[in-house]
Design a protein around this motif. Sequence first.
Motif, mmCIF file in Angstrom:
data_model
loop_
_atom_site.group_PDB
_atom_site.id
_atom_site.type_symbol
_atom_site.label_atom_id
_atom_site.label_comp_id
_atom_site.label_asym_id
_atom_site.label_seq_id
_atom_site.Cartn_x
_atom_site.Cartn_y
_atom_site.Cartn_z
ATOM 1 N N LYS A 3 0.858 -1.178 0.000
ATOM 2 C CA LYS A 3 0.000 0.000 0.000
ATOM 3 C C LYS A 3 0.895 1.228 0.000
ATOM 4 N N LYS A 4 0.424 2.241 -0.687
ATOM 5 C CA LYS A 4 1.171 3.486 -0.773
ATOM 6 C C LYS A 4 0.808 4.352 0.421
ATOM 7 N N ILE A 5 1.835 4.851 1.095
ATOM 8 C CA ILE A 5 1.617 5.683 2.276
ATOM 9 C C ILE A 5 1.807 7.147 1.861
ATOM 10 N N LYS A 6 0.819 7.936 2.123
ATOM 11 C CA LYS A 6 0.891 9.356 1.813
ATOM 12 C C LYS A 6 1.108 10.119 3.110
ATOM 13 N N VAL A 7 2.100 10.991 3.093
ATOM 14 C CA VAL A 7 2.388 11.801 4.270
ATOM 15 C C VAL A 7 1.920 13.216 3.980
ATOM 16 N N LYS A 8 1.067 13.727 4.879
ATOM 17 C CA LYS A 8 0.592 15.095 4.716
ATOM 18 C C LYS A 8 1.531 16.025 5.449
ATOM 19 N N SER A 9 1.873 17.079 4.796
ATOM 20 C CA SER A 9 2.764 18.042 5.457
ATOM 21 C C SER A 9 1.991 18.862 6.468
#
Length: 105
Positions: free
Chosen positions: A97-103
């Motif tokens: 799964k692709k992990i998206k990091v929010k700034s």
Amino acid sequence: MKTNIYKILKGTFLVSDDSFKNWRFIIFISALAIIMIASSHSADKKVYEIARLKNEVSEMRSAFIDGRSKLMKLKMESNVMDVMKEKDIAPSVIPPKKIKVKSQK
């Protein structure tokens, strides 16, 4: 003409009164011959060195190609899976799964 040939054969042109110019010419020709021989030996030495280096390059190229083919075989997925099976590690059945990091601002 006959007398000149006899003078050359007897060597009287080397001991006569005007022999200095003859000796000078003979020494000059001898020096040129020595330089020519040295140049020839130097060229032969370079040719042998070039041939040796070409052989060395071809040996290194074949070793490089051999190493590269072994590396490609080791990197193949089937080979990696075989090595992992020996260590009791199985491939994952769950896709990643692709992990998206929010700034944070």
